[in-house]
Design a protein around this motif. Structure first.
Motif, PDB file in Angstrom:
ATOM      1  N   PRO A   3      29.689  66.073  59.399  1.00  0.00           N
ATOM      2  CA  PRO A   3      28.597  65.898  60.370  1.00  0.00           C
ATOM      3  C   PRO A   3      27.628  64.832  59.901  1.00  0.00           C
ATOM      4  O   PRO A   3      27.275  64.754  58.722  1.00  0.00           O
ATOM      5  N   GLY A   4      27.205  63.988  60.836  1.00  0.00           N
ATOM      6  CA  GLY A   4      26.244  62.946  60.508  1.00  0.00           C
ATOM      7  C   GLY A   4      26.840  61.738  59.821  1.00  0.00           C
ATOM      8  O   GLY A   4      26.097  60.879  59.318  1.00  0.00           O
ATOM      9  N   THR A   5      28.162  61.638  59.778  1.00  0.00           N
ATOM     10  CA  THR A   5      28.800  60.462  59.175  1.00  0.00           C
ATOM     11  C   THR A   5      28.171  59.184  59.723  1.00  0.00           C
ATOM     12  O   THR A   5      28.038  59.018  60.938  1.00  0.00           O
ATOM     13  N   VAL A   6      27.787  58.306  58.832  1.00  0.00           N
ATOM     14  CA  VAL A   6      27.082  57.081  59.212  1.00  0.00           C
ATOM     15  C   VAL A   6      28.077  55.956  59.478  1.00  0.00           C
ATOM     16  O   VAL A   6      28.932  55.659  58.630  1.00  0.00           O
ATOM     17  N   LEU A   7      27.959  55.357  60.648  1.00  0.00           N
ATOM     18  CA  LEU A   7      28.745  54.168  60.980  1.00  0.00           C
ATOM     19  C   LEU A   7      27.804  52.985  61.130  1.00  0.00           C
ATOM     20  O   LEU A   7      26.849  53.031  61.911  1.00  0.00           O
ATOM     21  N   ARG A   8      28.087  51.938  60.391  1.00  0.00           N
ATOM     22  CA  ARG A   8      27.285  50.713  60.443  1.00  0.00           C
ATOM     23  C   ARG A   8      27.929  49.783  61.471  1.00  0.00           C
ATOM     24  O   ARG A   8      29.039  49.311  61.267  1.00  0.00           O
ATOM     25  N   MET A   9      27.205  49.544  62.553  1.00  0.00           N
ATOM     26  CA  MET A   9      27.784  48.912  63.734  1.00  0.00           C
ATOM     27  C   MET A   9      27.292  47.475  63.900  1.00  0.00           C
ATOM     28  O   MET A   9      26.145  47.241  64.277  1.00  0.00           O
ATOM     29  N   ALA A  10      28.155  46.514  63.628  1.00  0.00           N
ATOM     30  CA  ALA A  10      27.851  45.101  63.897  1.00  0.00           C
ATOM     31  C   ALA A  10      28.463  44.752  65.249  1.00  0.00           C
ATOM     32  O   ALA A  10      29.322  43.874  65.370  1.00  0.00           O
TER      33      ALA A  10
ATOM     34  N   GLU B 283      32.660  37.268  55.529  1.00  0.00           N
ATOM     35  CA  GLU B 283      32.676  37.298  54.064  1.00  0.00           C
ATOM     36  C   GLU B 283      31.899  38.480  53.499  1.00  0.00           C
ATOM     37  O   GLU B 283      31.750  38.588  52.279  1.00  0.00           O
ATOM     38  N   ARG B 284      31.398  39.357  54.359  1.00  0.00           N
ATOM     39  CA  ARG B 284      30.628  40.512  53.889  1.00  0.00           C
ATOM     40  C   ARG B 284      30.979  41.760  54.690  1.00  0.00           C
ATOM     41  O   ARG B 284      30.125  42.561  55.027  1.00  0.00           O
ATOM     42  N   LEU B 285      32.275  41.926  54.961  1.00  0.00           N
ATOM     43  CA  LEU B 285      32.731  43.042  55.783  1.00  0.00           C
ATOM     44  C   LEU B 285      32.527  44.389  55.101  1.00  0.00           C
ATOM     45  O   LEU B 285      32.567  45.430  55.759  1.00  0.00           O
ATOM     46  N   GLY B 286      32.278  44.391  53.800  1.00  0.00           N
ATOM     47  CA  GLY B 286      31.981  45.637  53.117  1.00  0.00           C
ATOM     48  C   GLY B 286      30.665  46.246  53.533  1.00  0.00           C
ATOM     49  O   GLY B 286      30.390  47.413  53.235  1.00  0.00           O
ATOM     50  N   GLU B 287      29.836  45.480  54.251  1.00  0.00           N
ATOM     51  CA  GLU B 287      28.516  45.958  54.661  1.00  0.00           C
ATOM     52  C   GLU B 287      28.510  46.599  56.037  1.00  0.00           C
ATOM     53  O   GLU B 287      27.485  47.108  56.487  1.00  0.00           O
ATOM     54  N   VAL B 288      29.638  46.564  56.752  1.00  0.00           N
ATOM     55  CA  VAL B 288      29.702  47.125  58.107  1.00  0.00           C
ATOM     56  C   VAL B 288      30.996  47.913  58.273  1.00  0.00           C
ATOM     57  O   VAL B 288      31.970  47.698  57.550  1.00  0.00           O
ATOM     58  N   ASP B 289      30.980  48.823  59.240  1.00  0.00           N
ATOM     59  CA  ASP B 289      32.164  49.647  59.507  1.00  0.00           C
ATOM     60  C   ASP B 289      32.897  49.221  60.777  1.00  0.00           C
ATOM     61  O   ASP B 289      34.120  49.256  60.828  1.00  0.00           O
ATOM     62  N   MET B 290      32.145  48.857  61.827  1.00  0.00           N
ATOM     63  CA  MET B 290      32.754  48.309  63.034  1.00  0.00           C
ATOM     64  C   MET B 290      32.095  46.977  63.332  1.00  0.00           C
ATOM     65  O   MET B 290      30.890  46.806  63.117  1.00  0.00           O
ATOM     66  N   VAL B 291      32.888  46.020  63.843  1.00  0.00           N
ATOM     67  CA  VAL B 291      32.391  44.665  64.028  1.00  0.00           C
ATOM     68  C   VAL B 291      32.943  44.065  65.314  1.00  0.00           C
ATOM     69  O   VAL B 291      34.109  44.284  65.668  1.00  0.00           O
TER      70      VAL B 291
END
Length: 724
Positions: free
Chosen positions: A64-71, A138-146
């Motif tokens: 629950p509450g899993t964080v997704l970083r959305m670009a 070059e920084r895809l480690g900082e986001v989950d969906m792009v």
């Protein structure tokens, strides 16, 4: 379909509270892929283990509450998943009764959090899909969906940067079912036909329907052409010295199937050139003439060439349900319109054809798209580059076809006669609204809903800007060596060129993140997910006393009606523009599968009238179009939005800089086809249509490009055969 938002929220509270009581090893959320909304379980996980991974093969379980970083977003800062400062201001109150502030998620994405039990962080930079992916590449480690273009997402997926969604399709029944039902979609998003890899979730702005349409000031056409006797005017200008030459025959006859005026069926009418002549040939022989004489010549031609079929309602040749106009007749009409400005708008100037934003290359290219429709040229409104499938089932490239440049020459002749807007020629900042609200523009080629809204915001009583029938042209579909005179549109909705991918570096080995991303995609293709991604949350949808959606019949399916407060807000905040309202305020229609049902409800009555004519014609078969499948005549097969080119092939194609740069369709790019329309041939090596096609093929790597794409298309065909 009952409202469920409060129930899901309550269950989420229970689940998250239980998780906190249990500590780090608390229960996970199991996304129930067989129903909507997702089930939230405080004690049982349908086979999920304590660490959030799934023991059941078809369950997407995560904490629950899993964080997704959305670009992720759509083209600018206003159209992301959270509110930008300009849209939110000091706080914007919406029809759901809530007030939203800068940086807060828009209603659709608040609901996504509630339904799926996830937490979204907005990392979107506000770029176009192409530029957004480039920013994060070059920084895809900082986001989950792009966000990205379909081509870039597939290319970088093959390079190992994005998750192969196809590996998880058995856990995504909604998405899988959609792909199974639409094989051309599956082909369009398959990045590798050996593995069946899929690296992005596709975006549909509607599907399997017409996209752009010709639009005209139909009241002007009626004023010029309808009535008994001759046309008269107190004052008129003169037509320019003729440059445009006939496209249609100058003798003989052409039979055309049209919808009957009342829409009840199909009938065949004849363009009798032996009786009426070709209108362009007749006008050209007369030379420059008064606007009054031009109108009367066109009136006489319509009476004679159609043997009185249109009677005194001659405007129906262009604006009626039974319209049968072609390029020559349009040019004759344009000559009449621009030379009768004083009659039509009381000035000395009317712009004939124009584009929505004359200084925006992304909108200007609609002019050459319309050119293809006018003159029977394939590939100018392709789903991918300038490619189309020939009746030989091989790929062809419009940039390498001589006919493409001959069509641009015809448009340049129209420029020389002053029939295309000065703002288009000069790439000025003029736009649709200024032309329409000032009675200065006659016609352009665009989206029906957004452009016919000007009937409410820019036009006066009695003025009418409406979609009109697709023109008759000669198309070479292979059924006849001399071509077929028919209506055909290449502007057909399929997979768009943008999508969202899952960053492999971003989710890493975190199964919670991976499964939450997959659950988001699958939910978006469920029944309720499609409604949410089109309409926004239930608070914006009309419901009855029992909480059920109030629905209406849309293309044979019951779809929800929007709430009255939503309709009022749509006009208050976006002047009736559904797309702007949905993206900027609701956060819907940013990706995934957008239904046209909401948009249809917001279409002006005039917009519905014209679109209704076209829809009837499509239904009765008098307008043909590409098919989202492997057609029996391959010429009618829609080219996939993405072809499964390899990493090496993509790298090679990206090196064809002249081919890519000279035919750019992006906002700030330049395009040789537009340059030819405006100024003719200006390149020393290109002086006619033949040398243009030859230069692209042999000097700008066109031959090599097409060979690589053809190889990929053959792989796609082979892959399709495995799906049967």
């Amino acid at each position: 379909m009952k409202k469920y938002r409060s129930l899901v929220a309550m269950l989420l509270v229970i689940a998250m509270a239980a998780a906190m009581l249990a500590g780090c090893g608390g229960p996970s959320i199991s996304y129930d892929t067989q129903s909507t909304p997702a089930n939230t379980n405080s004690t049982a996980n349908d086979g999920a283990s304590d660490d959030g991974t799934s023991d059941a093969g078809n369950t997407l379980s995560y904490a629950p509450g899993t964080v997704l970083r959305m670009a992720t977003g759509y083209n600018n800062t206003k159209t992301g998943i959270s509110f930008d400062p300009e849209t939110a201001g000091e706080g914007v109150q919406l029809a759901d009764g809530n007030t939203y502030h800068t940086g807060e998620l828009k209603p659709t994405w608040v609901e996504v959090e509630n339904v799926l039990g996830i937490t979204l962080e907005d990392k979107y930079q506000g770029n176009s899909a192409s530029a957004e992916f480039d920013y994060w590449k070059e920084r895809l480690g900082e986001v989950d969906m792009v966000s990205g273009t379909a081509a870039k997402l597939s290319e970088n997926g093959e390079a190992g940067s994005l998750v192969n969604i196809a590996e998880y399709l058995d856990m995504m029944p909604n998405f899988k079912a959609y792909l199974d039902e639409n094989p051309i979609v599956r082909m369009s998003i398959t990045g590798n036909t050996d593995t069946g890899a899929i690296y992005f979730s596709p975006y549909f702005d509607g599907v399997d329907d017409i996209e752009r349409m010709p639009l005209m000031r139909t009241d002007w056409v009626e004023k010029l052409l309808n009535g008994e006797g001759e046309f008269t005017a107190d004052a008129s200008g003169k037509t320019a010295a003729p440059v445009y030459e006939p496209y249609m025959p100058t003798s003989g006859s052409v039979s055309v199937d049209v919808v009957k005026l009342d829409g009840s069926g199909v009938e065949t009418i004849t363009k009798n050139y032996d009786n009426g002549g070709n209108i362009i040939e007749k006008m050209n022989a007369a030379g420059s003439m008064s606007g009054v004489d031009a109108v009367n010549m066109l009136r006489t031609y319509i009476d004679e060439a159609y043997d009185g079929y249109y009677g005194t309602e001659r405007a129906n040749l262009f604006v009626g349900q039974n319209a049968a106009w072609d390029a020559d007749e349009l040019v004759a009409l344009l000559r009449c319109v621009v030379s009768n400005a004083q009659t039509l708008n009381g000035t000395n100037s009317i712009q004939g054809l124009f584009s929505r934003e004359d200084n925006n290359n992304q909108r200007r290219v609609d002019m050459f798209r319309f050119t293809g429709t006018l003159f029977g040229v394939r590939g100018l409104e392709s789903r991918q580059d300038y490619l189309y499938v020939g009746n030989d089932n091989a790929l062809h490239d419009a940039r390498q076809d001589q006919e493409t440049y001959e069509a641009m020459e015809r448009m340049h002749a129209m420029v020389q006669e002053g029939l295309i807007s000065e703002a288009f020629i000069n790439s000025s900042e003029e736009n649709t609204k200024s032309y329409l609200e000032n009675d200065l523009g006659f016609m352009h080629y665009d989206y029906n809903q957004t452009q016919t809204l000007y009937n409410a915001t820019a036009l006066q009583d009695g003025e009418k800007y409406m979609a009109v029938m697709v023109p008759v042209a000669r198309w070479y579909d292979g059924s006849n060596a001399d071509g077929v005179y028919m209506r055909f549109t290449e502007s057909w909705r399929s997979v768009k060129t943008d999508g969202w991918g899952i960053s492999k570096a971003g989710v890493g080995s975190d199964t919670d993140k991976l499964y939450a991303c997959l659950a988001l995609i699958d939910f978006a293709y469920s029944e309720q997910g499609q409604i949410l991604m089109s309409y926004g949350p239930d608070a914006f949808i009309k419901t009855d006393a029992s909480g059920n959606y109030v629905t209406f019949n849309f293309n044979g399916t019951q779809m929800p009606e929007i709430a009255d407060a939503t309709r009022e807000e749509l006009w208050d905040k976006a002047n009736g523009n559904y797309t702007n309202y949905a993206r900027q305020y609701l956060g819907s229609t940013l990706s995934f599968l957008k239904s046209q049902a909401f948009e249809y409800q917001c279409t002006h009555d005039v917009g519905r009238e014209g679109a209704g004519y076209i829809s009837t014609a499509i239904g009765l078969g008098t307008i043909k179009h590409p098919e989202l499948g492997m057609a029996s005549n391959p010429w009618y097969t829609s080219v996939p939005t993405v072809l499964p080119t390899t990493t090496v092939e993509n790298s090679t194609i990206s090196g064809y800089t002249e081919l890519n740069d000279r035919f750019n369709q992006q906002k700030d790019g330049s395009n040789m086809l537009l340059e030819i329309i405006v100024g003719g041939y200006t390149d020393a090596a290109i002086q006619d249509a033949a040398s243009a096609a030859d230069t692209v093929t042999n000097s700008w790597s066109g031959k090599q490009y097409l060979a690589l794409k053809q190889d990929a298309w053959q792989r796609d065909i082979d892959f399709y055969n495995t799906l049967k």
